[in-house]
Motif scaffolding. Structure first.
Motif, mmCIF file in Angstrom:
data_model
loop_
_atom_site.group_PDB
_atom_site.id
_atom_site.type_symbol
_atom_site.label_atom_id
_atom_site.label_comp_id
_atom_site.label_asym_id
_atom_site.label_seq_id
_atom_site.Cartn_x
_atom_site.Cartn_y
_atom_site.Cartn_z
ATOM 1 N N GLY C 159 0.760 -1.192 0.290
ATOM 2 C CA GLY C 159 0.108 -0.049 -0.037
ATOM 3 C C GLY C 159 0.726 1.258 0.046
ATOM 4 N N GLN C 162 2.287 1.560 -3.361
ATOM 5 C CA GLN C 162 1.307 2.461 -4.243
ATOM 6 C C GLN C 162 1.252 4.044 -4.011
ATOM 7 N N ASP C 163 1.159 4.330 -2.690
ATOM 8 C CA ASP C 163 1.031 5.765 -2.551
ATOM 9 C C ASP C 163 2.441 6.484 -2.894
ATOM 10 N N ILE C 166 1.526 6.697 -6.923
ATOM 11 C CA ILE C 166 0.508 7.695 -7.098
ATOM 12 C C ILE C 166 0.929 9.109 -6.789
ATOM 13 N N PHE D 73 -9.267 -0.712 -1.106
ATOM 14 C CA PHE D 73 -8.024 -0.737 -2.087
ATOM 15 C C PHE D 73 -8.584 -0.036 -3.582
ATOM 16 N N TYR D 76 -9.414 3.573 -3.275
ATOM 17 C CA TYR D 76 -8.115 4.446 -2.869
ATOM 18 C C TYR D 76 -6.906 4.158 -4.145
ATOM 19 N N TYR D 77 -6.762 3.217 -4.531
ATOM 20 C CA TYR D 77 -5.648 3.001 -5.254
ATOM 21 C C TYR D 77 -6.326 2.782 -7.021
ATOM 22 N N GLN D 81 -6.955 6.091 -11.228
ATOM 23 C CA GLN D 81 -6.291 5.466 -12.387
ATOM 24 C C GLN D 81 -7.366 5.788 -13.541
ATOM 25 N N LEU D 170 -4.783 1.852 4.413
ATOM 26 C CA LEU D 170 -4.602 3.022 3.461
ATOM 27 C C LEU D 170 -3.738 4.155 4.307
#
Ligand code: ATP
Ligand code: ATP
Ligand code: MG
Ligand code: MG
Lengths: 223, 245, 247, 223, 245
Positions: C159, C162-163, C166, D73, D76-77, D81, D170
């Motif tokens: 996670g 990912q952050d 992003i 998920f 947030y992820y 996109q 998160l």
């Protein structure tokens, strides 16, 4: 940027499915025992059965109020210290005892409210024809309360389905745990979670289908 | 045989029954009349211990309950002696018409199902509802519900039946039929207590009439006495308005 | 090797050969995970298989959620944990550790093309993610006396990566090895930010008691032997292509 | 053998309590929005409002059927996109959007069943005096259904309270996350979880107390 | 002014209303009698569109609904023209007696609350229930519930009131009072349709009487015609049993 690896999702399915029986058996057995526990507690609370009422309240507040993981910890690691015999309880057993007791507390509330929703006249009529309170419950009140309880029990079922994954802290590896371990090699958490989600969803859909059939049946008297 | 002694009942501050004394003989048909809210339904409900009296003694045949010291078994045995037709019917919503009648026979009286169904069929024919045997209460008209409620009570052949306005939803044709059924009951030595506000019906059916007002039994006597020659002022006033029409 | 069957462990059940029960999460590649055959595999597993051989004992693995492993350890359901446990002063208060068998370091990971962040001082005023169970938070806090670095803790390493990708945070700090492997495996547009920041030693924790002290001694002896006959290095090469088992 | 370090439990309390506001705010806000979402969905399902009924079914089945962690998920992820604007959504925001949508699905079922439990005559009477369906719902049906729904909503609340901890994936660190972080340094999981459990329990007890007051009030018309 | 044309209603296979045609003039009191299950309640419920007819046209004043093409607004406007007293009362369980009466005034008629309460007080005095203003339906006796139901409908002062056995739970004293209230309604030019099985009451109150049987209007006429000189065989039979007593 996440690029979903669908190939991977398909590949891990068979491996995940090999653990589905653990998830399902944990869920179904716990649900079954939980309904029983919940019904007893629900009745105790609705009819305020003397001494038991207070106990039931405490039970419900504890099992709803504390995290399942703590309950599992206490059961598996704490109990053997108080009752040595408990050390023989396997992780699987501990998991489903914990899940049953836990879900029972939730279901108690649902059953309590659905019994309360039934018109008092129904109980009175049953008593007036000579039934005991218990016969009246079983024959008249429950079947009607059950109709109201079903969606709430359905909620508990799907929650339970997913909470079985907590059993992994005790070493029981059901679907989600298996997924985590498999995906560790590839770091495809996203894909794995998706695959797990699909499996859960399919189980839920199947169950929801059965639920809707049950509801339809229970509704015949009211349509 | 029914005996009530010193019965008091209140809801919060509201005294609904005040020192009721009453005896009903075996096989007697007792009719209770009186204005709305005078406590008629509450009296019947106390007789079946669906309401717990504040004080007082109730005896039905050999079961005697003193409200000061009530045992669950006593209540159950009291209720086994009697059956009740509720003012708002209270049919079992989850049971068909037939099941409403047979349920207690099978569960309480431990009768064989087939035998219970035979009794049910007979009664349903009597009240003209045999074609509704598999309907649920939810789909019945008011009068149909009331007839099922009457059939349910009678199926039990108890020694006492408590009727709370058993003809309120019935058209005159059916009132006659119910009357007949009640006469049959007396032949079986079944004691009936009937709350009603249909004076014609009361006259026709009663062995004895009670006039209740404001939680008390104001006057009691044969139908003739009460309807033609009431002694109490309140009774007179009540009946004047009725007979006046 | 150690021949006498005198190693009795609390969790050993089998008759005959003494055994030791090793808990592992099975969710930390390439240290411990399920391989394609669905069997436990990885660096930790190979190390323990070798230790078992050297000590001539049966090694039994038990998988459980990371946080559950310590309950199992405390309650004697497992004897030790093989999951890259870093030795710290605090942990030493509660557990007895065997000799270190992995030496690693703290490593920054940043978005591909980000050449700004190479060391701790570049983190000032930035957001940096650390994983739960790691010591990176205290490491950064110790450096960041003026409280200028925004530390965000993640339950899940992936996670936090990912952050970074992003752009929600600027960097992640984690184990050097894990960093390198994850950048490759995840396919995210990430790169290492400078060299490793500090040295860390990892080993196996045991409940602190006399019996375990004896076992630890034997394990230490086995590890020593493995270092000498190069098997430890070979296992490391097999999984990482470098030797992580010496300073 | 586990020797509980009570000193430790007491020590970490203040640290855990410093995160309670995050847990509480996440729970309360999500509960609030969830009730709204659930009520809308519940109504749609009870009255089978054309096109929406199918959609509501799918919504409910998805949010109940898949693990909350997957939903978080995706939100947030995954969402950034598809809609780049979403990258600006903070973890906290994402967590409570996710929790609201999720708990809404559960509450929809509870509200559906409690509306179904209300006698049809109530709606008819309301319509007969000229109310619109919506007025009848708001004035007559809801207040009665709410009485039946309260225990079920209470279940959702306490579940939600504990599920806020999933927001940790998160990076939102509420009570349990804080506990995990604290314990990570010492590996005193058992003690930490116990401390966390006590905090949850106290919150639950407070809430249950409020719930029982509400129930009592709603019951005045029926006692 | 009410007009019904070609009204059919069935539940599943059961045809409950068969080709009903009916006109009621403004201010008229129409009484419907007939055996239990003949479709009386269903007819009233269709008039208020609580049951959707299978086919047929219903007109109340200027609102006309053809069951083939029903719009929601039409239904709402139909219902605003009328009020209904249900056979089983259907009081709002979550509202006090007073609120039961004022609710629609405030919510639907947008009346000020204080004004609505005044109307409520007046009506409750009329039906003798002012001391029950803050009670909930659950604690009322049968007759008390019925009176609240009547008061609730009348508070709306609609142009049409549909009464489904409005006196079934009332003692004779109260029947007289309800009768009086109904006479008041006519003065206000309110049209009433009353389903009842109390023939005395029907005679007293009706401008016109309908006899229904088996889903059909069998006979229609002035009270005198119907009760003293019925032409249809079925009506005769029905009344013979009634008058015979
Ligand atoms: N929802 C329903 N489903 C099926 N059948 C129904 C339903 N409602 C009513 N019926 C049937 O329709 C018929 C007419 O019912 P209705 O209530 O109109 O009778 P009624 O004339 O008002 O009788 P009563 O005087 O007993 O009230 C009855 O046979 C009844 O069983
Ligand atoms: N549960 C209750 N709580 C409070 N008051 C009650 C309750 N039940 C009945 N009452 C009150 O007790 C009084 C007597 O009620 P009861 O039902 O016995 O009257 P009744 O004589 O049967 O009247 P009716 O002819 O209208 O049915 C009424 O004033 C009623 O409001
Ligand atoms: Mg009564
Ligand atoms: Mg009717």
């Amino acid at each position: 940027m996440i690029n979903l690896d669908f190939q991977f999702i398909i590949e891990i399915f068979p491996k995940l499915l090999s653990s589905v029986h653990i998830t399902l058996s944990l869920t179904l057995i716990s649900m079954f025992i939980g309904i029983f526990v919940g019904t007893m507690l629900g009745i105790i609370r609705v009819y305020k059965i003397k001494a038991l009422d207070k106990l039931a309240s405490i039970y419900i507040s504890f099992f709803r109020g504390t995290p399942l993981i703590v309950q599992l910890f206490i059961l598996y690691y704490g109990m053997p210290q108080i009752i040595p015999k408990f050390a023989e309880v396997s992780a699987y057993m501990a998991a489903f005892i914990g899940l049953s007791l836990n879900s029972g507390a939730y279901m108690a509330e649902i059953i309590r409210s659905s019994i309360n929703a039934i018109d008092k006249g129904q109980m009175e009529a049953a008593l007036s024809v000579g039934m005991t309170k218990w016969q009246a419950m079983r024959r008249i009140i429950f079947p009607q309360a059950f109709r109201i309880a079903v969606p709430g029990l359905g909620n508990t079922f799907v929650s339970l389905l997913k909470e079985t994954s907590l059993a992994f802290v005790l070493g029981v590896s059901e679907v989600l745990a298996k997924g985590k371990m498999i995906s560790a090699a590839t770091y495809k958490f996203f894909e794995t979670y998706l695959a797990v989600a699909i499996i859960y969803w399919i189980i839920t859909l199947t169950f929801t289908y059965i639920q809707s059939k049950i509801e339809k049946r229970l509704n015949t008297a009211y349509s | 045989m029914i005996e009530i002694k010193g019965l008091y009942k209140s809801f919060g501050d509201l005294e609904v029954l005040k020192d009721i004394d009453l005896q009903v003989k075996k096989g007697e048909i007792l009719v209770i009349i009186g204005p709305s809210g005078s406590g008629k339904s509450t009296l019947l409900r106390c007789l079946n211990y669906l309401e717990k009296p504040n004080s007082g003694i109730i005896r039905v045949n050999n079961t005697k309950i003193d409200s000061k010291n009530v045992k669950n078994e006593e209540i159950y045995s009291l209720r086994k002696e009697s059956a009740m037709v509720f003012q708002n019917y209270n049919l079992f919503n989850n049971k068909t018409v037939m099941e409403n009648i047979t349920e207690a026979l099978v569960v309480v009286r431990k009768m064989e199902k087939s035998k219970a169904i035979k009794i049910g069929e007979e009664l349903l024919k009597k009240v003209g509802l045999i074609e509704k045997r598999d309907s649920y209460p939810n789909s019945l008209s008011g009068g149909q519900k009331q007839r099922v409620a009457i059939a349910r009570a009678m199926a039990l052949k108890p020694s006492v039946i408590l009727f709370d306005e058993p003809t309120s939803a019935l058209d005159p044709e059916l009132v006659g039929e119910v009357l007949e059924v009640m006469r049959d009951l007396t032949k079986l030595d079944i004691t009936s207590i009937i709350v009603t506000h249909e004076m014609e019906f009361a006259k026709d059916v009663a062995d004895r009439v009670i006039f209740m007002d404001n939680g008390k039994i104001v006057e009691m006597g044969s139908p003739n006495e009460i309807f033609s020659n009431p002694s109490n002022e309140r009774t007179k006033e009540f009946l004047r308005k009725v007979i006046g029409k | 090797g150690l021949k006498e069957p005198e190693v009795k462990t609390s969790a050993s059940k089998k008759e005959g050969k003494p055994s030791i029960v090793v808990g592992t999460s099975g969710g930390y590649h390439p240290f411990t995970y399920l391989n394609n055959e669905g069997e436990l595999d990885g660096f930790e597993i190979d190390v323990w298989k070798e230790i078992g051989k050297k000590m001539d004992i049966e090694v039994e693995f038990k998988t459980a959620e990371f946080s559950g492993l310590f309950g199992m350890l405390d309650s004697g359901k497992i004897d030790t944990i093989a999951n890259q446990i870093t030795i710290t002063e605090e942990r030493k208060n509660k557990y007895e550790f065997a000799s270190p068998y992995v030496y690693s370091g703290a490593q920054l990971i940043v978005k591909e093309g980000n050449e700004e962040i190479k060391s701790l001082e570049d983190l000032m005023g930035k957001k940096v993610g650390v994983s739960l169970g790691s010591n990176y938070e205290s490491l950064i806090r110790e450096y960041d006396k003026s409280n200028e670095i925004n530390i965000i803790t993640y339950e899940d390493f992936i996670g936090s990566l990912q952050d970074v990708a992003i752009g929600r945070i600027d960097a992640v700090m984690n184990d050097k090895l894990a960093a390198a492997i994850n950048i490759k495996k995840s396919g995210l547009k990430l790169q290492l930010g400078g060299d490793s920041v500090s040295t860390l030693e990892n080993s196996f924790p045991f409940v602190n008691n006399a019996k375990n002290k004896a076992i630890i001694e034997k394990i230490n002896k086995a590890l020593e032997e493995m270092a000498k006959d190069n098997t430890l290095n070979e296992i490391s090469q097999k999984w990482f292509g470098v030797d992580v088992t010496s300073k």
